[in-house]
Scaffold this active site. Structure first.
Site, PDB file in Angstrom:
ATOM      1  N   ASP A  46      81.297  -9.857 -44.433  1.00 43.39           N
ATOM      2  CA  ASP A  46      81.328 -11.150 -43.156  1.00 43.39           C
ATOM      3  C   ASP A  46      82.536  -9.976 -42.416  1.00 43.39           C
ATOM      4  OD1 ASP A  46      80.357 -13.670 -43.687  1.00 43.39           O
ATOM      5  OD2 ASP A  46      80.972 -12.427 -45.548  1.00 43.39           O
ATOM      6  N   ASP A  79      76.344 -10.058 -44.592  1.00 43.91           N
ATOM      7  CA  ASP A  79      76.809 -10.141 -42.705  1.00 43.91           C
ATOM      8  C   ASP A  79      77.771  -9.146 -42.189  1.00 43.91           C
ATOM      9  OD1 ASP A  79      75.805 -12.560 -42.323  1.00 43.91           O
ATOM     10  OD2 ASP A  79      77.272 -13.422 -42.176  1.00 43.91           O
ATOM     11  N   TYR A  82      78.224  -8.864 -35.784  1.00 44.92           N
ATOM     12  CA  TYR A  82      78.353  -9.870 -35.707  1.00 44.92           C
ATOM     13  C   TYR A  82      78.348  -9.930 -33.872  1.00 44.92           C
ATOM     14  CZ  TYR A  82      79.991 -12.539 -39.648  1.00 44.92           C
ATOM     15  OH  TYR A  82      80.293 -12.913 -41.180  1.00 44.92           O
ATOM     16  N   ASN A 117      72.514 -13.275 -43.497  1.00 44.34           N
ATOM     17  CA  ASN A 117      72.235 -14.863 -42.424  1.00 44.34           C
ATOM     18  C   ASN A 117      72.384 -14.082 -40.977  1.00 44.34           C
ATOM     19  OD1 ASN A 117      74.692 -15.953 -43.033  1.00 44.34           O
ATOM     20  ND2 ASN A 117      74.506 -17.240 -41.812  1.00 44.34           N
ATOM     21  N   HIS A 211      74.895 -12.083 -50.851  1.00 44.15           N
ATOM     22  CA  HIS A 211      75.465 -12.727 -49.371  1.00 44.15           C
ATOM     23  C   HIS A 211      75.905 -14.209 -49.512  1.00 44.15           C
ATOM     24  CE1 HIS A 211      76.864 -13.395 -45.779  1.00 44.15           C
ATOM     25  NE2 HIS A 211      76.252 -14.020 -45.151  1.00 44.15           N
ATOM     26  N   HIS A 220      80.948 -23.228 -46.289  1.00 39.92           N
ATOM     27  CA  HIS A 220      79.213 -23.362 -45.932  1.00 39.92           C
ATOM     28  C   HIS A 220      78.855 -24.619 -47.803  1.00 39.92           C
ATOM     29  CE1 HIS A 220      77.711 -21.391 -42.879  1.00 39.92           C
ATOM     30  NE2 HIS A 220      78.876 -20.460 -43.698  1.00 39.92           N
ATOM     31  N   HIS A 246      79.181 -14.870 -47.293  1.00 38.89           N
ATOM     32  CA  HIS A 246      79.406 -16.144 -46.502  1.00 38.89           C
ATOM     33  C   HIS A 246      80.349 -17.282 -46.602  1.00 38.89           C
ATOM     34  CE1 HIS A 246      76.342 -18.596 -44.312  1.00 38.89           C
ATOM     35  NE2 HIS A 246      76.522 -19.399 -45.152  1.00 38.89           N
ATOM     36  N   ASP A 247      81.053 -17.753 -47.069  1.00 41.73           N
ATOM     37  CA  ASP A 247      82.366 -17.936 -46.854  1.00 41.73           C
ATOM     38  C   ASP A 247      83.317 -17.602 -46.259  1.00 41.73           C
ATOM     39  OD1 ASP A 247      81.870 -21.180 -46.517  1.00 41.73           O
ATOM     40  OD2 ASP A 247      81.574 -21.058 -48.831  1.00 41.73           O
ATOM     41  N   HIS A 248      83.642 -17.381 -45.120  1.00 43.61           N
ATOM     42  CA  HIS A 248      84.965 -16.240 -44.849  1.00 43.61           C
ATOM     43  C   HIS A 248      86.662 -16.444 -45.892  1.00 43.61           C
ATOM     44  CE1 HIS A 248      82.322 -15.425 -40.717  1.00 43.61           C
ATOM     45  NE2 HIS A 248      82.292 -15.358 -42.476  1.00 43.61           N
TER      46      HIS A 248
END
Length: 328
Positions: A46, A79, A82, A117, A211, A220, A246-248
């Protein structure tokens, strides 16, 4: 040639193309371990924001840790760019968020990446294009594949197509599902190929990278589709670690039904979301709601995994050992 024969022939060909189109066969890549048999790498997720949200600072610390550990490669948990992936394989965002950011000498190694995603919200196939590897030879992104170093096999899994809401409730987002085909056959074939590869693996360590989190207390949270469909396969095949983004944030959660350790490294840039769920869960070993990354060092007998913040401080360390069996 009779009409009935032509009809039958057409059906057979169409069926064959359908099976081929829906196939998710795993490509296998080799990456040698060091001369002493050890292997080390960094894990980041991410991240791609043209250096913003402390992406450049995280990169700087990655360079220092990468040099100290003499890393063999870098794993990206998705990710990568962005907010909506790349627009094409000539999008300047690739160089502005990757080539021009991860400039340390120690990071000039192979990067193995999966799609997240946000990557699917752009031209997903652009990240898979060999054109990017011509621009920066470090880059290698595929949907699902295996990196085999004998000591460890790392199974990269394309988790975005598992998540139902991206298909049923995309909201204002448009996902690039080219190359996926019908969702269910794609997932069925992917799981079948993954299960077979895991069952046949003789590697000392087995790691799966995706991911989306299987378990997370971040924004999430758990991904129910992966709990239902992927987790049973991992539990049945002696997986050591599942790594995701996915989760930052950074987090370490233990599986309550197997030795699997769930490791989130999705803090490559924008973080500090402040949305935490279930910190009192007994399976949560570590959670950090800020930027950072993760390092992995493997030998025949030991695994050492460390989580770092944006200042290079070690926030959490996980060690795991295996007995060294000699052949008779």
């Amino acid at each position: 040639m009779s009409m009935s024969f032509l009809f039958t022939f057409t059906i057979i060909i169409s069926f064959g193309l359908c099976i081929l189109y829906a196939s998710a066969e795993l490509q296998r890549l080799s990456h040698s371990s060091k001369h002493d048999g050890a292997l080390s790498f960094l894990v980041l997720g991410d991240w791609g924001r043209r250096g913003a949200y402390n992406q450049s600072q995280v990169s700087f610390q990655m360079g220092k840790v990468g040099e100290k550990l003499d890393i063999d490669f870098v794993v990206s948990t998705g990710d990568n760019f962005y907010d909506n992936g790349l627009t094409s394989d000539h999008d300047n965002a690739f160089q502005e968020s990757f080539t021009q950011i991860y400039t340390a000498k120690s990071l000039q190694k192979q990067w193995y990446s999966v799609l997240g995603n946000h990557d699917y919200r752009g031209d997903a196939e652009a990240q898979l294009s060999p054109v990017l590897r011509e621009i920066d030879s470090r880059w290698l992104c595929l949907r699902s594949f295996i990196v085999d170093s004998e000591l460890v096999e790392i199974f990269f899994v394309d988790t975005t197509p598992f998540v139902e809401e991206y298909f049923t409730e995309p909201q204002e987002h448009k996902y690039d599902w080219r190359g996926i085909g019908p969702q269910k056959p794609y997932i069925t074939n992917l799981l079948k190929d993954l299960e077979l590869a895991l069952r046949e693996s003789t590697a000392k360590w087995k790691i799966v990278v995706g991911h989306h989190a299987i378990r997370s207390v971040g924004h999430h949270g758990d991904t129910q589709e992966l709990i239902n469909q992927l987790l049973p396969i991992l539990q049945a095949n002696n997986i050591d670690f599942y790594m995701n983004g996915h989760d930052h944030c950074l987090e370490h959660i233990s599986d309550t039904e197997s030795p699997i350790q769930f490791l989130t490294s999705g803090a490559g840039s924008k973080a500090w979301r402040g949305d935490i769920k279930g910190m009192n869960r007994r399976d949560v070993n570590f959670f950090y709601d800020g930027q950072g990354f993760m390092s992995v060092k493997l030998t025949q007998t030991d695994a050492t995994i460390e989580f770092y913040d944006v200042f290079g401080n070690v926030l959490h360390r996980l060690t795991s050992s295996k007995q060294l069996h000699s052949s008779m």
